[in-house]
Design a protein around this motif. Structure first.
Motif, PDB file in Angstrom:
ATOM      1  N   ARG A 312       1.973   2.295   6.499  1.00 21.25           N
ATOM      2  CA  ARG A 312       1.484   2.257   5.118  1.00 21.25           C
ATOM      3  C   ARG A 312       1.961   0.972   4.452  1.00 21.25           C
ATOM      4  NH1 ARG A 312       3.831   5.817   0.685  1.00 21.25           N
ATOM      5  NH2 ARG A 312       2.088   7.091   1.326  1.00 21.25           N
ATOM      6  N   LEU A 313       1.386   0.674   3.302  1.00 20.56           N
ATOM      7  CA  LEU A 313       1.766  -0.506   2.527  1.00 20.56           C
ATOM      8  C   LEU A 313       3.084  -0.260   1.787  1.00 20.56           C
ATOM      9  CD1 LEU A 313       1.166  -3.219   1.026  1.00 20.56           C
ATOM     10  CD2 LEU A 313      -0.231  -1.874  -0.566  1.00 20.56           C
ATOM     11  N   THR A 314       4.005  -1.221   1.898  1.00 22.16           N
ATOM     12  CA  THR A 314       5.238  -1.157   1.117  1.00 22.16           C
ATOM     13  C   THR A 314       5.431  -2.470   0.372  1.00 22.16           C
ATOM     14  OG1 THR A 314       6.364   0.376   2.602  1.00 22.16           O
ATOM     15  CG2 THR A 314       7.763  -1.002   1.240  1.00 22.16           C
ATOM     16  N   ALA A 315       5.733  -2.381  -0.919  1.00 22.32           N
ATOM     17  CA  ALA A 315       6.051  -3.566  -1.721  1.00 22.32           C
ATOM     18  C   ALA A 315       7.478  -3.442  -2.222  1.00 22.32           C
ATOM     19  CB  ALA A 315       5.081  -3.686  -2.894  1.00 22.32           C
ATOM     20  N   VAL A 317      10.340  -5.416  -4.790  1.00 21.25           N
ATOM     21  CA  VAL A 317      10.389  -6.395  -5.871  1.00 21.25           C
ATOM     22  C   VAL A 317      11.816  -6.480  -6.410  1.00 21.25           C
ATOM     23  CG1 VAL A 317       9.452  -7.064  -8.115  1.00 21.25           C
ATOM     24  CG2 VAL A 317       8.024  -5.740  -6.531  1.00 21.25           C
ATOM     25  N   VAL A 319      14.861  -6.822  -5.188  1.00 20.05           N
ATOM     26  CA  VAL A 319      16.015  -6.092  -4.634  1.00 20.05           C
ATOM     27  C   VAL A 319      16.698  -6.913  -3.537  1.00 20.05           C
ATOM     28  CG1 VAL A 319      15.186  -3.792  -5.216  1.00 20.05           C
ATOM     29  CG2 VAL A 319      14.529  -4.806  -3.043  1.00 20.05           C
ATOM     30  N   ASP A 329       5.521  10.429   7.513  1.00 22.86           N
ATOM     31  CA  ASP A 329       5.695  11.527   6.558  1.00 22.86           C
ATOM     32  C   ASP A 329       6.914  11.376   5.657  1.00 22.86           C
ATOM     33  OD1 ASP A 329       7.544  11.771   8.511  1.00 22.86           O
ATOM     34  OD2 ASP A 329       7.378  13.932   8.751  1.00 22.86           O
ATOM     35  N   THR A 331       9.913   8.517   3.543  1.00 19.97           N
ATOM     36  CA  THR A 331      10.390   7.200   3.123  1.00 19.97           C
ATOM     37  C   THR A 331      11.898   7.263   2.972  1.00 19.97           C
ATOM     38  OG1 THR A 331       8.362   6.787   1.874  1.00 19.97           O
ATOM     39  CG2 THR A 331      10.295   5.479   1.256  1.00 19.97           C
TER      40      THR A 331
ATOM     41  N   TRP B  16       1.740   0.144 -11.110  1.00 20.41           N
ATOM     42  CA  TRP B  16       1.304   0.312  -9.728  1.00 20.41           C
ATOM     43  C   TRP B  16       2.475   0.907  -8.948  1.00 20.41           C
ATOM     44  CZ3 TRP B  16       2.612  -1.227  -4.821  1.00 20.41           C
ATOM     45  CH2 TRP B  16       1.613  -1.170  -3.853  1.00 20.41           C
ATOM     46  N   ARG B 312       5.003  12.900  -0.546  1.00 16.86           N
ATOM     47  CA  ARG B 312       5.755  12.790   0.708  1.00 16.86           C
ATOM     48  C   ARG B 312       7.245  12.877   0.417  1.00 16.86           C
ATOM     49  NH1 ARG B 312       6.326   7.449   3.715  1.00 16.86           N
ATOM     50  NH2 ARG B 312       4.540   8.301   4.801  1.00 16.86           N
ATOM     51  N   THR B 314      10.946  11.563   0.177  1.00 14.46           N
ATOM     52  CA  THR B 314      11.670  10.312   0.005  1.00 14.46           C
ATOM     53  C   THR B 314      13.165  10.599  -0.064  1.00 14.46           C
ATOM     54  OG1 THR B 314       9.879   9.176  -1.153  1.00 14.46           O
ATOM     55  CG2 THR B 314      12.097   8.351  -1.545  1.00 14.46           C
ATOM     56  N   VAL B 324      11.867   3.812  -7.052  1.00 14.62           N
ATOM     57  CA  VAL B 324      11.087   4.025  -5.827  1.00 14.62           C
ATOM     58  C   VAL B 324       9.888   4.891  -6.194  1.00 14.62           C
ATOM     59  CG1 VAL B 324      11.060   4.924  -3.475  1.00 14.62           C
ATOM     60  CG2 VAL B 324      13.184   3.992  -4.427  1.00 14.62           C
ATOM     61  N   ASN B 326       6.280   6.424  -4.639  1.00 11.14           N
ATOM     62  CA  ASN B 326       5.380   6.638  -3.511  1.00 11.14           C
ATOM     63  C   ASN B 326       4.067   7.199  -4.008  1.00 11.14           C
ATOM     64  OD1 ASN B 326       6.304   5.909  -0.930  1.00 11.14           O
ATOM     65  ND2 ASN B 326       7.880   7.486  -1.041  1.00 11.14           N
ATOM     66  N   ASP B 327       2.970   6.554  -3.613  1.00  7.89           N
ATOM     67  CA  ASP B 327       1.661   7.158  -3.813  1.00  7.89           C
ATOM     68  C   ASP B 327       1.118   7.519  -2.431  1.00  7.89           C
ATOM     69  OD1 ASP B 327      -0.369   8.146  -5.328  1.00  7.89           O
ATOM     70  OD2 ASP B 327      -1.408   6.257  -5.569  1.00  7.89           O
ATOM     71  N   GLU B 328      -0.088   8.060  -2.372  1.00  5.92           N
ATOM     72  CA  GLU B 328      -0.597   8.544  -1.090  1.00  5.92           C
ATOM     73  C   GLU B 328      -0.670   7.445  -0.035  1.00  5.92           C
ATOM     74  OE1 GLU B 328      -3.501  12.208  -1.411  1.00  5.92           O
ATOM     75  OE2 GLU B 328      -4.155  10.615  -2.729  1.00  5.92           O
ATOM     76  N   ASP B 329      -0.892   6.200  -0.454  1.00  5.60           N
ATOM     77  CA  ASP B 329      -1.112   5.133   0.522  1.00  5.60           C
ATOM     78  C   ASP B 329      -0.150   3.961   0.370  1.00  5.60           C
ATOM     79  OD1 ASP B 329      -2.011   4.301  -1.888  1.00  5.60           O
ATOM     80  OD2 ASP B 329      -3.835   3.357  -1.151  1.00  5.60           O
ATOM     81  N   ALA B 330       0.824   4.047  -0.508  1.00  4.22           N
ATOM     82  CA  ALA B 330       1.682   2.887  -0.736  1.00  4.22           C
ATOM     83  C   ALA B 330       3.046   3.293  -1.286  1.00  4.22           C
ATOM     84  CB  ALA B 330       1.014   1.909  -1.703  1.00  4.22           C
ATOM     85  N   THR B 331       4.029   2.441  -0.981  1.00  2.00           N
ATOM     86  CA  THR B 331       5.398   2.638  -1.448  1.00  2.00           C
ATOM     87  C   THR B 331       5.816   1.396  -2.234  1.00  2.00           C
ATOM     88  OG1 THR B 331       5.969   3.944   0.498  1.00  2.00           O
ATOM     89  CG2 THR B 331       7.796   2.941  -0.691  1.00  2.00           C
ATOM     90  N   MET B 332       6.469   1.598  -3.378  1.00  2.12           N
ATOM     91  CA  MET B 332       6.997   0.464  -4.113  1.00  2.12           C
ATOM     92  C   MET B 332       8.463   0.672  -4.419  1.00  2.12           C
ATOM     93  SD  MET B 332       6.699  -1.252  -7.661  1.00  2.12           S
ATOM     94  CE  MET B 332       7.178   0.350  -8.073  1.00  2.12           C
ATOM     95  N   VAL B 333       9.273  -0.364  -4.139  1.00  2.00           N
ATOM     96  CA  VAL B 333      10.706  -0.321  -4.433  1.00  2.00           C
ATOM     97  C   VAL B 333      11.002  -1.529  -5.320  1.00  2.00           C
ATOM     98  CG1 VAL B 333      13.024  -0.393  -3.453  1.00  2.00           C
ATOM     99  CG2 VAL B 333      11.180   0.734  -2.181  1.00  2.00           C
ATOM    100  N   VAL B 334      11.552  -1.277  -6.508  1.00  5.50           N
ATOM    101  CA  VAL B 334      11.803  -2.382  -7.449  1.00  5.50           C
ATOM    102  C   VAL B 334      13.123  -2.133  -8.176  1.00  5.50           C
ATOM    103  CG1 VAL B 334      10.360  -1.243  -9.209  1.00  5.50           C
ATOM    104  CG2 VAL B 334      10.854  -3.680  -9.423  1.00  5.50           C
TER     105      VAL B 334
END
Lengths: 472, 472
Positions: A312-315, A317, A319, A329, A331, B16, B312, B314, B324, B326-334
């Motif tokens: 899946r996509l991970t971004a 920012v 950190v 399933d 993270t 996002w 999901r 985490t 942190v 999480n959406d169905e198709d992407a993870t963001m950590v900031v």
């Protein structure tokens, strides 16, 4: 003749969520596309004088292990397995392998014991160390590999070198447990200590004789287990009833620390036992900010992170020093200073009886694998992959019906009284209680989507009537 | 009579991956299960003297907005929509609403303009502020709501209060742009400044007259657009051709900063415009370590984090001040100090032409929604949800066939020349190029699994022959 013995042990809970009990650390796929156990197999197969390789592992990992080995076995090394119904630590496992080697290749055959989950990138340096070990093993010694320390590491046991007995070989003064930092610093600076790597080299008979002398009870127990083990049906599975009565012990405690014919090879190759996510960082490509990345990742204003996100996509920012690992399933986000505490997540999941502590979203089977795409009250959708020539059991379900749609490959389907072929874009409906079977009769992977409907959708709603893998 | 006008604007890229262009911030579901726009609707509907509510929003958000409102419209407020084919900033949007209010309820009807994405938990304090605003609006004033600052915030514009003209009302000395920290500190300490909230109250005719005077070109343009807009077919959609020629401008620039009959209500309610993930923290429950958590989350030795993971598992270990999501198709950590930079992720995705910048894994349609469960070469699997009474278009595909299996509810299916009912655990096969239609004829949600097979699986492979939503 040199016979590598690859031993697979624990679940690697510090590498959750990628490593789980059902699919542990040795099977992890590294950024270069190879698994850790595959790399270990290659390392063994590429050594001089190797034609046969034995793997000692849990029965549940047999198909997966064989699949990994078969896919990379270019030199055509002959594979043999000693399977454990359950683990009893390294001493019994290595003793069983020694019995096998002795019977197959003679009691003077030299064994090279390699844990499945080590990384050693420099094959030539490794070959050199093995040569040194074999030389001493031929003389009847129990040889252990010590790694020259590169830092005062507190995570490993140490071995103090005694008198030199060959180019790279030493007598062993003593084994020491994992030290505190002060001790580790002392050991490191002294130049007399090496890390205890858990790799060994000896003649099969020499090891068994030493075990008989140092741990006579354990020797008697595992000898009995070996004599009760059926040798005709391959793969060989240790007799469960008698294995139950075997004391669990490590090779260090049971033999190496007590025997008097022990030597240590001082090895200076890069060595990584992948004890944590930070230990794994080394095998990733790194960007200019020290970020180690594998998968579909966007990094913005971050440094010194490890991000593994293949599915899946991970971004990330802004950190620093953060590990982010995505599996299908789950993270996990952990600070690099706290990677040892990842095991606490697994403990929590286990306490909560959640499947994620041991199972992955994709479950391996001898015939291939299945992935749950969605599961909710009343229905479940799976993607099923069947390897060429493989076949699921002839089976039926009492609580669910199944809709199969082929999306790749060619299947032979048994559905009640009918047997027929199904190709891509064709489907069939398996009524509740109907006897059915799925076989891949094509030359490539068979893939299908299965929609299950029913009031109960557990994996245990299955009656196996016939099974080519002995599960019925 | 008071007519709330709820206006929905931008995509909320700072939020996002939950907020995306196709499913933006106002639709975000908060931990209490309500959406932001739903809360705004309730806030408006519960005000005294409210029977009618108008929403001004993009045409693409109509069905979703109506669904949100319908699901919570307990008091039975009458809904009306002014839909924009594309946005032209707030002045034209509010002017169009003012025309609508004027025509429907008379030019003296009082409008209350509310952005869709504000949170104001204290309804009674809000009602009090609205009462004060209506009192001044009745007297012919253009009233803006100023929020008494609680800190020297640099993220908002400010309004300087002039002479007191009522209990909570003041003349406006001046509007000021977002200040630097020194200025913000000065404003905060002076006690004379309030935050410019973007909420307004005025008679429809008063606003239109002011616009004609302060921005005569814009007034002429939007008047022309309004006169070209068909009023017979509801929902009302602004005429696209003439809207193109309307200058985009904000209500502050176009009217409020230039008009002389402007007043500000000094409001002291809790107010949150949800400008970033940290602004959202307030609406989550927090643990003793200050972690705000929603979803399936395990927190170990971490503090002051925000973790949103509804779909999901985490786990976070040993981190502080980290967001942190999480959406169905992407993870963001900031990091919390960098939440404003989340928009850089969206910019990157947009540059790379990736769908994740604007689309979610679940796509909303007027008839319900679909979720891609898996998509790869040759096949795609979707879960499709159809609301009761709704119907997809009569359609055909030139490059794919479809296998439908009903997993919940009852469908009426048109498949080629046949029309028939399908219930749970029944399936049908739609051949490539076959004309077909799916309708929910039951009283509950219809759910089905669709397996598509074909050489091209894009959403644009569709020929719509009939459509009850005007899309054919």
């Amino acid at each position: 003749m040199l016979v590598p013995v690859i031993i697979s042990g624990g679940a690697g809970t510090r590498l959750w969520p990628i490593s789980r009990e059902s699919d542990p650390k040795p099977f992890m796929c590294l950024p270069d596309g190879e698994s850790i156990i595959g790399k270990t197999f290659n390392r063994a197969a590429e050594l001089a004088s190797v034609q046969n390789i034995i793997a000692v592992t849990n029965q549940n990992y047999f198909f997966h292990t064989r699949e990994e080995f078969d896919s990379i076995n270019k030199a055509g090394a002959k594979l043999d397995f000693v399977l454990e119904p359950f683990g009893k630590n390294t001493a019994p496992a290595i003793a069983a392998a020694a019995f096998r080697v002795s019977e197959q290749f003679g009691e003077d055959a030299v064994m090279l014991v390699l844990p499945a989950d080590h990384l050693i990138p420099e094959q030539d340096v490794f070959q050199g160390a093995v040569n040194g070990a074999v030389e001493l093993a031929e003389k009847g010694m129990l040889v252990t590999f010590g790694i020259e320390p590169t830092q005062p590491e507190t995570g490993f046991g140490y071995i103090e070198k005694g008198s030199s007995i060959s180019d790279s070989g030493f007598q062993v003064s003593r084994f020491v447990e994992k030290p505190d930092l002060v001790k580790a610093q002392e050991y490191f600076e002294s130049g007399k200590f090496v890390w205890n790597s858990g790799m060994f080299c000896f003649k099969a008979a020499v090891f068994l004789k030493a075990l008989e002398k140092t741990s006579p009870d354990l020797f008697r127990q595992i000898s009995s287990c070996w004599s009760h083990t059926a040798k005709d049906n391959l793969p060989l599975v240790l007799d469960a009833e008698s294995l139950k009565r075997v004391d669990g012990d490590s090779i260090d405690y049971a033999v190496m620390e007590k025997a008097d014919n022990v030597a240590v090879i001082s090895a200076s190759f890069d060595w990584n036992d992948i004890g944590s996510w930070t230990a794994l960082s080394d095998v990733y490509e790194q960007d200019f900010e020290g970020n180690a990345v594998d998968g579909d990742v966007i990094v913005i204003e971050s440094s010194n992170c490890l991000i593994d996100s293949k599915t899946r996509l991970t971004a990330v920012v802004g950190v620093n020093d953060i590990v982010v690992v995505n599996d299908e399933d789950a993270t996990m986000v952990v600070h690099k200073d706290k990677v040892q505490d990842v095991k606490k997540v697994v403990e929590t999941l286990k306490k909560q009886k959640r499947p994620e502590f041991s199972e992955k979203k994709t479950t391996r089977r001898p015939w291939g694998s299945y992935t749950n795409l969605i599961e909710t009250d009343g229905f479940k959708v799976k993607k099923i992959v069947v390897f060429p020539g493989q076949s699921l059991s002839l089976q039926k379900h009492m609580h669910r019906s199944e809709h199969w749609t082929i999306v790749a490959g060619v299947a032979q389907v048994v559905n009640g009284d009918n047997t027929f072929e199904l190709k891509v874009d064709q489907s069939t409906y398996i009524e509740k209680e109907a006897v059915h079977r799925l076989t891949n009769i094509g030359g490539s992977e068979l893939q299908l989507i299965e929609v299950q409907c029913g009031d109960y959708l557990g994996e245990d709603d299955i009656i196996r009537l016939e099974d080519i893998y002995g599960r019925s």
